[in-house]
Design a protein around this motif. Structure first.
Motif, PDB file in Angstrom:
ATOM      1  N   GLN A 146       3.169   3.528   6.867  1.00 35.14           N
ATOM      2  CA  GLN A 146       4.534   3.843   7.271  1.00 35.14           C
ATOM      3  C   GLN A 146       4.763   5.348   7.335  1.00 35.14           C
ATOM      4  N   VAL A 147       4.212   6.069   6.369  1.00 32.14           N
ATOM      5  CA  VAL A 147       4.343   7.524   6.394  1.00 32.14           C
ATOM      6  C   VAL A 147       3.596   8.110   7.582  1.00 32.14           C
ATOM      7  N   LEU A 148       2.377   7.647   7.798  1.00 33.09           N
ATOM      8  CA  LEU A 148       1.610   8.148   8.949  1.00 33.09           C
ATOM      9  C   LEU A 148       2.346   7.885  10.255  1.00 33.09           C
ATOM     10  N   ALA A 149       2.943   6.690  10.377  1.00 30.27           N
ATOM     11  CA  ALA A 149       3.693   6.377  11.591  1.00 30.27           C
ATOM     12  C   ALA A 149       4.877   7.322  11.745  1.00 30.27           C
ATOM     13  N   GLY A 150       5.570   7.603  10.631  1.00 29.84           N
ATOM     14  CA  GLY A 150       6.706   8.514  10.690  1.00 29.84           C
ATOM     15  C   GLY A 150       6.308   9.922  11.076  1.00 29.84           C
ATOM     16  N   MET A 151       5.082  10.313  10.756  1.00 27.93           N
ATOM     17  CA  MET A 151       4.578  11.641  11.111  1.00 27.93           C
ATOM     18  C   MET A 151       3.883  11.641  12.471  1.00 27.93           C
ATOM     19  N   GLY A 152       3.833  10.471  13.119  1.00 24.58           N
ATOM     20  CA  GLY A 152       3.150  10.374  14.406  1.00 24.58           C
ATOM     21  C   GLY A 152       1.652  10.495  14.294  1.00 24.58           C
ATOM     22  N   GLU A 153       1.078  10.042  13.157  1.00 29.06           N
ATOM     23  CA  GLU A 153      -0.354  10.191  12.918  1.00 29.06           C
ATOM     24  C   GLU A 153      -1.058   8.849  12.708  1.00 29.06           C
ATOM     25  N   THR A 154      -0.523   7.778  13.241  1.00 38.22           N
ATOM     26  CA  THR A 154      -1.180   6.484  13.113  1.00 38.22           C
ATOM     27  C   THR A 154      -2.566   6.532  13.761  1.00 38.22           C
ATOM     28  N   PRO A 155      -3.627   6.157  13.031  1.00 37.75           N
ATOM     29  CA  PRO A 155      -4.962   6.140  13.647  1.00 37.75           C
ATOM     30  C   PRO A 155      -4.983   5.218  14.860  1.00 37.75           C
ATOM     31  N   PRO A 156      -5.688   5.590  15.918  1.00 37.54           N
ATOM     32  CA  PRO A 156      -5.702   4.764  17.135  1.00 37.54           C
ATOM     33  C   PRO A 156      -6.055   3.309  16.871  1.00 37.54           C
ATOM     34  N   ALA A 157      -6.978   3.053  15.941  1.00 42.00           N
ATOM     35  CA  ALA A 157      -7.394   1.668  15.682  1.00 42.00           C
ATOM     36  C   ALA A 157      -6.265   0.827  15.109  1.00 42.00           C
ATOM     37  N   LEU A 158      -5.253   1.465  14.522  1.00 45.95           N
ATOM     38  CA  LEU A 158      -4.158   0.731  13.899  1.00 45.95           C
ATOM     39  C   LEU A 158      -2.864   0.798  14.706  1.00 45.95           C
TER      40      LEU A 158
END
Length: 317
Positions: free
Chosen positions: A119-131
């Motif tokens: 959730q934090v990664l998504a909020g920072m726009g850093e979701t790994p491509p595989a996810l």
């Protein structure tokens, strides 16, 4: 083996106005603390009435992990309304609550798939491509939020649906209970070009939205009406039963099984693990009993998250 952490709670007050946690990143790794029942979590806890969210996050970081931190920015809001504040590490001492601590790489699996970290990664726009979410799933989720519809399948179930759909090349698939199309979008993300999906939604408004979300995919057909309207489109290689009348009434089980091909799979979500069962089911769960004891099915139960299990039931050949 589950890790048991012997710890004390330095802030047991029941008078809390919310919850806050910290994202303390140092040299590409993030600080996490041990949970009493096993696993790891971001340091955090309740916000006391006299505190701001940032103050609570910094205090909890010290109490749980021994980290002295400085909050450096605005909070992201995670599931359940938890505020997650970015923070800079000033010093690290043994945890006053006696908790173990660890540093993990949040951008690498399995950590990137942790419910908080992703959730934090998504909020920072850093979701790994595989996810990353398939585009159509994101659109369907946005429509569900717009309508205030909160019964879409979980992310974990969606990923499993995509994998199961990929295992049925050229298959005939069905979903009972379309909602705004979240589950169907996950299924389509795994299906090959020759597979077909029929999905039924009782609510006319949601059916209309689902048609808009899914309508440009020739592999999908959205039916407006009772779940039984989908049954004649079988027999099915994969059947995701996601509406209460079809999966919560024992008398409909025969209909669902008859709609499967031999070897076809019935998927049912939203089962609680034993630790989360309501008291009324402590004597046993009739739904589970009906599935596991049905002579035409072979069942297994899979934990997809800490709070949710699904049942996979294959029709005997």
């Amino acid at each position: 083996m589950t890790t048991r952490v012997k710890s004390v709670n330095l802030s047991p007050s029941p008078h809390r106005t919310g919850r806050a946690c910290v994202w303390v990143e140092h040299e590409g790794r993030v600080l996490m603390v041990g949970l009493e029942w096993g696993g790891w979590t971001l340091p955090g806890g309740g916000i006391h009435p006299e505190e701001t969210g940032a103050q609570a996050a910094a205090r909890e970081a010290w109490e749980e992990s021994g980290a002295r931190v400085e909050v450096t920015g605005e909070a992201l809001t995670l599931g359940g309304g938890v505020l997650c504040f970015p923070a800079r590490l000033l010093s690290l001492e043994p945890s006053p609550e006696g908790r173990p601590v660890t540093w993990v790489n949040p951008r690498s699996l399995p950590w990137a798939n942790d419910v908080q970290l992703r959730q934090v990664l998504a909020g920072m726009g850093e979701t790994p491509p595989a996810l990353a979410l398939p585009e159509r799933v994101s659109v369907a989720l946005a429509e569900a939020e717009r309508l205030g519809f909160d019964r879409s399948c979980s992310l974990e179930v969606g990923r499993l649906l995509r994998t199961l759909a990929a295992s049925r090349p050229g298959g005939c698939l069905a979903e009972l209970g379309t909602g705004t199309g979240v589950g169907a979008a996950w299924l389509l993300a795994g299906m090959d070009d020759t597979a077909r999906l029929t999905t039924a939604e009782l609510d006319p408004g949601r059916a209309k939205v689902a048609r808009r979300v899914l309508g440009d995919d020739p592999r999908a057909e959205v039916l407006a009406g009772d779940w039984r309207k989908a049954i004649p489109h079988g027999p099915f290689d994969l059947l995701f039963s996601d509406c209460a009348p079809s999966k919560r009434e024992t008398e409909s089980l025969e209909v669902l099984v008859d709609a499967l091909r031999p070897g076809g799979m019935l998927v049912l979500d939203n089962f609680s693990p034993p630790a989360h069962l309501p008291e009324g089911l402590h004597a046993g769960d009739p739904e589970r009993e009906a599935l596991w004891n049905y002579p035409g099915l072979i069942c297994t139960e899979v934990a997809v998250s800490a709070g949710e299990r699904i049942i996979l039931a294959a029709r005997r050949g």
